[in-house]
Design a protein around this motif. Structure first.
Motif, PDB file in Angstrom:
ATOM      1  N   LEU A 166       1.020  -1.201  -0.146  1.00 42.59           N
ATOM      2  CA  LEU A 166       0.038   0.166   0.055  1.00 42.59           C
ATOM      3  C   LEU A 166       0.904   1.179  -0.002  1.00 42.59           C
ATOM      4  O   LEU A 166       0.547   2.139  -0.677  1.00 42.59           O
ATOM      5  N   LYS A 167       1.993   1.218   0.767  1.00 40.06           N
ATOM      6  CA  LYS A 167       2.785   2.434   0.815  1.00 40.06           C
ATOM      7  C   LYS A 167       3.674   2.579  -0.260  1.00 40.06           C
ATOM      8  O   LYS A 167       3.805   3.934  -0.832  1.00 40.06           O
ATOM      9  N   PHE A 168       4.083   1.706  -0.898  1.00 40.89           N
ATOM     10  CA  PHE A 168       5.257   1.689  -1.861  1.00 40.89           C
ATOM     11  C   PHE A 168       4.591   1.312  -3.347  1.00 40.89           C
ATOM     12  O   PHE A 168       5.313   1.562  -4.374  1.00 40.89           O
ATOM     13  N   GLY A 169       3.792   0.526  -3.361  1.00 43.26           N
ATOM     14  CA  GLY A 169       3.141  -0.282  -4.641  1.00 43.26           C
ATOM     15  C   GLY A 169       4.129  -1.515  -5.098  1.00 43.26           C
ATOM     16  O   GLY A 169       3.818  -1.806  -6.304  1.00 43.26           O
ATOM     17  N   VAL A 170       5.137  -1.915  -4.235  1.00 41.80           N
ATOM     18  CA  VAL A 170       5.871  -3.077  -4.835  1.00 41.80           C
ATOM     19  C   VAL A 170       5.826  -3.946  -3.547  1.00 41.80           C
ATOM     20  O   VAL A 170       5.442  -3.747  -2.390  1.00 41.80           O
ATOM     21  N   LEU A 171       6.256  -5.249  -3.770  1.00 37.50           N
ATOM     22  CA  LEU A 171       6.493  -6.226  -2.880  1.00 37.50           C
ATOM     23  C   LEU A 171       7.829  -5.829  -1.988  1.00 37.50           C
ATOM     24  O   LEU A 171       8.694  -5.023  -2.290  1.00 37.50           O
ATOM     25  N   ALA A 172       7.790  -6.370  -0.602  1.00 39.82           N
ATOM     26  CA  ALA A 172       8.921  -5.909   0.211  1.00 39.82           C
ATOM     27  C   ALA A 172      10.234  -6.351  -0.274  1.00 39.82           C
ATOM     28  O   ALA A 172      11.208  -5.648  -0.386  1.00 39.82           O
ATOM     29  N   SER A 173      10.259  -7.419  -1.041  1.00 40.06           N
ATOM     30  CA  SER A 173      11.639  -7.799  -1.621  1.00 40.06           C
ATOM     31  C   SER A 173      11.964  -7.137  -2.817  1.00 40.06           C
ATOM     32  O   SER A 173      13.198  -7.149  -3.303  1.00 40.06           O
ATOM     33  N   GLN A 174      11.045  -6.280  -3.459  1.00 46.25           N
ATOM     34  CA  GLN A 174      11.458  -5.371  -4.337  1.00 46.25           C
ATOM     35  C   GLN A 174      11.815  -4.004  -3.967  1.00 46.25           C
ATOM     36  O   GLN A 174      11.982  -2.834  -4.752  1.00 46.25           O
ATOM     37  N   VAL A 182      14.342   5.572  -7.470  1.00 48.18           N
ATOM     38  CA  VAL A 182      13.794   6.855  -6.801  1.00 48.18           C
ATOM     39  C   VAL A 182      14.976   7.484  -6.386  1.00 48.18           C
ATOM     40  O   VAL A 182      14.822   8.650  -6.182  1.00 48.18           O
ATOM     41  N   GLY A 183      15.951   6.838  -5.870  1.00 47.73           N
ATOM     42  CA  GLY A 183      17.024   7.393  -5.000  1.00 47.73           C
ATOM     43  C   GLY A 183      16.585   7.546  -3.618  1.00 47.73           C
ATOM     44  O   GLY A 183      15.425   7.306  -3.289  1.00 47.73           O
ATOM     45  N   ASP A 184      17.568   8.122  -2.717  1.00 53.33           N
ATOM     46  CA  ASP A 184      17.154   8.258  -1.463  1.00 53.33           C
ATOM     47  C   ASP A 184      17.858   9.733  -0.991  1.00 53.33           C
ATOM     48  O   ASP A 184      18.931   9.612  -0.615  1.00 53.33           O
ATOM     49  N   ASN A 185      17.071  10.674  -0.803  1.00 53.06           N
ATOM     50  CA  ASN A 185      17.751  12.081  -0.523  1.00 53.06           C
ATOM     51  C   ASN A 185      18.392  12.172   0.733  1.00 53.06           C
ATOM     52  O   ASN A 185      19.193  12.538   1.021  1.00 53.06           O
ATOM     53  N   ALA A 186      17.726  11.276   1.699  1.00 52.15           N
ATOM     54  CA  ALA A 186      18.215  11.369   3.298  1.00 52.15           C
ATOM     55  C   ALA A 186      19.778  10.704   3.209  1.00 52.15           C
ATOM     56  O   ALA A 186      20.700  11.005   3.973  1.00 52.15           O
ATOM     57  N   GLY A 194      13.712  12.327 -12.643  1.00 50.67           N
ATOM     58  CA  GLY A 194      12.281  12.513 -13.063  1.00 50.67           C
ATOM     59  C   GLY A 194      11.412  11.308 -12.735  1.00 50.67           C
ATOM     60  O   GLY A 194      10.471  11.212 -13.109  1.00 50.67           O
ATOM     61  N   VAL A 195      12.289  10.157 -12.227  1.00 48.99           N
ATOM     62  CA  VAL A 195      11.338   9.093 -11.846  1.00 48.99           C
ATOM     63  C   VAL A 195      11.026   8.979 -10.431  1.00 48.99           C
ATOM     64  O   VAL A 195      11.848   9.061  -9.676  1.00 48.99           O
ATOM     65  N   GLY A 196       9.715   9.273 -10.348  1.00 45.38           N
ATOM     66  CA  GLY A 196       8.958   9.168  -9.009  1.00 45.38           C
ATOM     67  C   GLY A 196       8.563   7.883  -8.378  1.00 45.38           C
ATOM     68  O   GLY A 196       8.690   6.945  -9.139  1.00 45.38           O
ATOM     69  N   PRO A 197       7.921   7.939  -7.262  1.00 45.54           N
ATOM     70  CA  PRO A 197       7.435   6.453  -6.875  1.00 45.54           C
ATOM     71  C   PRO A 197       6.264   5.798  -7.685  1.00 45.54           C
ATOM     72  O   PRO A 197       6.402   4.585  -7.826  1.00 45.54           O
ATOM     73  N   LYS A 198       5.505   6.592  -8.384  1.00 43.19           N
ATOM     74  CA  LYS A 198       4.470   5.718  -9.255  1.00 43.19           C
ATOM     75  C   LYS A 198       5.063   5.198 -10.215  1.00 43.19           C
ATOM     76  O   LYS A 198       4.733   4.029 -10.792  1.00 43.19           O
ATOM     77  N   THR A 199       5.999   6.055 -10.974  1.00 43.33           N
ATOM     78  CA  THR A 199       6.578   5.332 -12.178  1.00 43.33           C
ATOM     79  C   THR A 199       7.337   3.937 -11.780  1.00 43.33           C
ATOM     80  O   THR A 199       7.644   3.414 -12.570  1.00 43.33           O
ATOM     81  N   ALA A 200       8.200   4.277 -10.598  1.00 44.54           N
ATOM     82  CA  ALA A 200       8.969   3.214 -10.395  1.00 44.54           C
ATOM     83  C   ALA A 200       8.211   2.094 -10.078  1.00 44.54           C
ATOM     84  O   ALA A 200       8.504   0.727 -10.434  1.00 44.54           O
ATOM     85  N   ALA A 201       7.170   2.273  -9.406  1.00 45.78           N
ATOM     86  CA  ALA A 201       6.354   1.213  -8.971  1.00 45.78           C
ATOM     87  C   ALA A 201       5.709   0.343 -10.227  1.00 45.78           C
ATOM     88  O   ALA A 201       5.578  -0.846 -10.246  1.00 45.78           O
ATOM     89  N   LYS A 202       5.089   1.303 -11.143  1.00 46.15           N
ATOM     90  CA  LYS A 202       4.828   0.577 -12.518  1.00 46.15           C
ATOM     91  C   LYS A 202       5.693  -0.383 -13.320  1.00 46.15           C
ATOM     92  O   LYS A 202       5.505  -1.285 -13.461  1.00 46.15           O
ATOM     93  N   TRP A 203       6.918   0.308 -13.131  1.00 45.43           N
ATOM     94  CA  TRP A 203       7.958  -0.508 -14.109  1.00 45.43           C
ATOM     95  C   TRP A 203       8.108  -1.851 -13.328  1.00 45.43           C
ATOM     96  O   TRP A 203       8.448  -2.952 -13.836  1.00 45.43           O
TER      97      TRP A 203
END
Length: 292
Positions: A166-174, A182-186, A194-203
Motif C-alpha cells: 500500500l505504501k510503496f506499490g511493490v513487494l517488500a523484496s522489491q 527513485v533514489g534516497d535524498n536522506a 524524473g522517476v518518482g514513486p508511481k513510475t518506479a512502482a509501475k515499471w
C-alpha cells in the motif's frame, strides 16, 4: 522469544527534535533523554513479553563509502546537544537490559538487518523499530516494521507485507529496486532524474526488477526514459548495492536481561528526570509486579 530491534540513531534524533531544549541544573542537555525514555517505556509495554536490541552507527559505513564516497555527505553535523546525550542513552539502554550493539565501520542498519535474519531463522517474531524505509525490504510474515508515532497522541504504526504494497506499490523484496530507481535524498543517493514513486512502482510491476527494466529499456513508458534508463545501468547497479541491506554480519550472542531496576532509577535521578522516575516505577509494577 520475540524481539524488538531498534534503529538507535533514528529513534534518538526523533526524540531530540521532539522536545524543547531541556537541561539538567548544571546545564547538561536532557531533552532527547526525556523523549527517548518516554518512547521506550511505551514501546516496552507492547507485545509483552519480548526482548529488545538497539543498534548504533559508529564511524560511518566503510562498505558504503567504498561504493560511493559521497554516501550521506549531504547530512548536517550532529548537534552538540544531541552528541552529548548519545552515551547516556546507550547507558540507559544497557540498564534496561537491552542488547546494545555498534561496530566501527559498519552501519547500524546492516547490524540490525543481520540480527533480524539471525533471530527470524531461529523462530523469533521480529519488530523493527525505525522510520527508515530501507527496512521495508526485510518485511515478511513474522517480521514487521514499527514506525514512530506522528504525534504524541498516536500510537506506533505497524507496516506488514500488505502495508508495504500500500505504501510503496511493490513487494517488500522489491524495495531495493524501488529505491535504486527513485533514489534516497536522506542518504544522498541520486536515482533516475524524473522517476518518482508511481513510475518506479509501475515499471517494477511490469518487469519485476531493475535488471529487467534495464534490459527492456526500449519498452518503457514514458518513452523519454528509454535512452536515459539504458544509459543508467551503472548508476542503478551502484544504487542497488547501496540500498540493499547486508544481513550476514556476525553479532555473537544477542543476549538481553531484566532491567537493573535500581540502576535505572539512580540514572534517572542523576539526570533529574523526576517524572520519568514515576513513570518507570509504574512500568515496573505493571510489567514485572515489582514495587520500587
Amino acid at each position: 522469544m520475540d524481539y524488538f530491534l531498534i534503529d538507535g540513531y533514528n529513534m534518538c534524533f526523533r526524540a531530540f527534535y521532539a522536545m524543547p531544549e531541556l537541561t539538567r541544573s548544571d546545564g547538561f542537555p536532557t531533552g532527547a533523554l526525556h523523549a527517548f525514555f518516554a518512547g521506550i517505556i511505551k514501546l516496552s509495554s507492547m507485545d509483552v513479553p519480548h526482548a529488545t536490541a538497539i543498534f548504533f552507527d559508529q564511524g560511518g559505513s566503510a562498505r558504503h563509502r567504498e561504493i560511493y564516497p559521497e554516501y550521506k555527505a549531504n547530512r548536517d553535523a550532529m548537534p552538540d546537544a544531541m552528541r552529548m546525550q548519545i552515551e547516556p542513552i546507550r547507558e540507559l539502554c544497557s540498564l534496561l537490559g537491552f542488547f546494545v550493539k555498534s561496530q566501527n565501520g559498519i552501519e547500524a542498519d546492516d547490524l540490525l538487518a543481520s540480527a533480524a535474519e539471525l533471530l527470524f531463522a531461529k523462530g523469533s517474531k521480529i519488530s523493527i523499530v525505525s522510520a527508515d524505509k530501507d527496512f521495508a525490504q526485510l518485511i515478511r510474515p513474522g517480521i514487521r516494521q514499527l514506525l514512530p508515532p506522528l504525534k504524541s497522541s498516536l500510537g506506533w504504526r505497524e507496516i506488514d507485507t500488505v502495508g508495504v504494497r500500500l505504501k510503496f506499490g511493490v513487494l517488500a523484496s522489491q524495495i531495493p529496486d524501488f529505491l535504486a530507481l527513485v533514489g534516497d535524498n536522506a542518504d544522498n543517493i541520486r536515482g533516475i532524474d524524473g522517476v518518482g514513486p508511481k513510475t518506479a512502482a509501475k515499471w517494477i510491476k511490469d518487469f519485476g526488477s531493475v535488471e529487467n527494466i534495464v534490459k527492456r529499456a526500449s519498452w518503457l513508458k514514458p518513452e523519454k526514459f528509454q535512452k536515459i534508463v539504458a544509459e543508467s545501468s551503472a548508476l542503478l547497479s551502484r544504487n542497488l548495492n547501496l540500498v540493499r541491506l547486508k544481513t550476514d554480519y556476525d553479532l555473537g550472542d544477542i543476549s538481553t536481561s531484566l532491567p537493573d531496576f535500581d540502576g535505572v532509577i539512580k540514572f534517572l535521578e542523576k539526570m533529574e528526570m523526576k517524572r520519568s522516575v514515576v513513570s518507570f516505577k509504574n512500568f515496573a509494577k505493571q510489567q514485572y509486579q515489582i514495587s520500587l
